[in-house]
Design a protein around this motif. Structure first.
Motif, PDB file in Angstrom:
ATOM      1  N   PHE A 166       7.096   6.983  -3.474  1.00 22.01           N
ATOM      2  CA  PHE A 166       7.988   7.075  -2.318  1.00 22.01           C
ATOM      3  C   PHE A 166       9.291   6.315  -2.588  1.00 22.01           C
ATOM      4  N   TRP A 167       9.151   5.112  -3.156  1.00 25.44           N
ATOM      5  CA  TRP A 167      10.342   4.314  -3.464  1.00 25.44           C
ATOM      6  C   TRP A 167      11.167   4.973  -4.572  1.00 25.44           C
TER       7      TRP A 167
ATOM      8  N   VAL B 266      16.081   7.968  -6.255  1.00 25.96           N
ATOM      9  CA  VAL B 266      16.720   9.152  -6.849  1.00 25.96           C
ATOM     10  C   VAL B 266      17.668   9.808  -5.855  1.00 25.96           C
ATOM     11  N   LEU B 267      17.255   9.860  -4.584  1.00 24.33           N
ATOM     12  CA  LEU B 267      18.082  10.512  -3.562  1.00 24.33           C
ATOM     13  C   LEU B 267      19.211   9.620  -3.070  1.00 24.33           C
TER      14      LEU B 267
ATOM     15  N   VAL C 124       9.246   3.106   5.468  1.00 18.16           N
ATOM     16  CA  VAL C 124       8.533   1.887   5.854  1.00 18.16           C
ATOM     17  C   VAL C 124       7.936   2.008   7.251  1.00 18.16           C
ATOM     18  N   LEU C 125       8.768   2.313   8.223  1.00 17.27           N
ATOM     19  CA  LEU C 125       8.312   2.305   9.619  1.00 17.27           C
ATOM     20  C   LEU C 125       7.150   3.262   9.878  1.00 17.27           C
ATOM     21  N   PRO C 126       7.209   4.531   9.423  1.00 11.58           N
ATOM     22  CA  PRO C 126       6.065   5.414   9.706  1.00 11.58           C
ATOM     23  C   PRO C 126       4.765   4.960   9.035  1.00 11.58           C
TER      24      PRO C 126
ATOM     25  N   ASN D 288       0.807  -1.225   0.000  1.00 12.77           N
ATOM     26  CA  ASN D 288       0.000   0.000   0.000  1.00 12.77           C
ATOM     27  C   ASN D 288       0.840   1.275   0.000  1.00 12.77           C
ATOM     28  N   ILE D 289       2.158   1.138   0.139  1.00 13.95           N
ATOM     29  CA  ILE D 289       3.025   2.322   0.085  1.00 13.95           C
ATOM     30  C   ILE D 289       3.084   2.825  -1.363  1.00 13.95           C
ATOM     31  N   PRO D 290       2.817   4.087  -1.598  1.00 15.61           N
ATOM     32  CA  PRO D 290       2.842   4.607  -2.980  1.00 15.61           C
ATOM     33  C   PRO D 290       4.193   4.380  -3.650  1.00 15.61           C
TER      34      PRO D 290
END
Length: 301
Positions: free
Chosen positions: A198-199, A204-205, A217-219, A193-195
């Motif tokens: 975000f990954w 990129v960073l 992940v944790l939050p 369910n994480i967009p």
């Protein structure tokens, strides 16, 4: 345009539809709960004076469980409670939840035969009947012909009598192996369910694996972690399947509260004492669930 009118059903009709569910809940949940609480204050038993004429004994069944002189003796309630806490700590909190999260993270955003094989094996271990799994582990840990000792023998390690030397560890490892699939599937769904953005931003960073876990992940999966802790802890606290492996022995070293309740109520047939233990177990379960929910609510606030 034609207007539509909706008729509201009378309250009596709604009660009729709710009656079967209310009857089911009352018969199979509320009545057994009240009955167990009532007989916990009596000397009800299958044999002896308590069988023919049960009498009210007040808090005797409860005070007997917490007598300081015999609290931690083998075969007493304190010893069973200590074993249960160690069992829950090792199996659920330090075992199933972290291992399930680790497997879910290791195979997240990956596809292939290895992922399907790991998930399939873990799920099969979880859904198989407990009796079949328990007897498989009895064969696996057998001192003379067990698979584990056979492998250790090839490595030059002496055979170990797991049920005698490490009975509590044996059922902890058994329960971890059996129950990790639930946490794994729960965390896999949460990670899914994480967009994806975000990954992509983390890639990129150039974020490291620990930075991704700490800041992404944790939050985002914290509610799932609390849910897993609540459910796995409660299930582990009440699980009875390890009894099929060790029977609570040797010398009550692997006896949990669930096994202790079974021994008192269905081996000694002291239903009053068994009911008192069951009430204490329900109280502990309620306290655990309430504590976890309050922690989750406080973190949200």
């Amino acid at each position: 345009m034609q207007s539509r009118t909706f008729s509201v059903l009378p309250r009596s009709v709604g009660l009729v539809f709710l009656a079967p569910a209310a009857l089911f809940i009352t018969t199979f949940l509320l009545f057994p709960l009240v009955w167990v609480i009532i007989i916990s204050f009596t000397n009800t038993a299958l044999t002896g004076p308590g069988a023919a004429n049960p009498t009210f004994v007040g808090f005797t069944n409860y005070t007997r469980l917490f007598m300081p002189a015999r609290w931690l003796r083998p075969g007493e309630f304190g010893n069973a409670l200590r074993n249960t806490l160690l069992f829950v700590l090792g199996s659920a909190i330090l075992g199933q939840v972290p291992l399930g999260l680790s497997i879910a993270l290791a195979f997240h955003r990956r596809k292939g035969l290895l992922r399907e094989a790991v998930f399939s094996v873990a799920t099969i271990a979880w859904i198989l009947p407990g009796v079949a799994v328990a007897f498989a582990w009895i064969a696996f840990l057998d001192r003379d012909f067990g698979t584990l000792n056979t492998v250790l023998g090839f490595l030059g390690i002496p055979r170990i009598d797991w049920y005698f030397a490490y009975p509590l560890y044996s059922i902890i490892f058994f329960n971890i192996w059996r129950g990790t699939a639930f946490s794994m599937l729960l965390f896999s769904a949460a990670l899914g369910n994480i967009p994806p953005s975000f990954w992509e931003t983390a890639d990129v960073l150039g974020a490291s694996a620990w930075q991704r876990f700490q800041h992404i992940v944790l939050p985002l999966i914290r509610p799932s972690i609390f849910t897993a802790l609540i459910l796995v802890t409660l299930w582990t606290f009440n699980v009875f399947t390890p009894y099929l492996i060790t029977g609570g022995g040797p010398l009550f070293r692997s006896e949990t509260v669930a096994m202790y309740t079974y021994r008192i109520a269905f081996k000694f047939f002291e239903f009053g004492r068994g009911a008192a233990i069951a009430v204490i177990m329900m109280t502990i379960n309620f306290a655990l669930a309430t504590g976890y929910l309050l922690m989750q609510k406080r973190r949200k606030a």
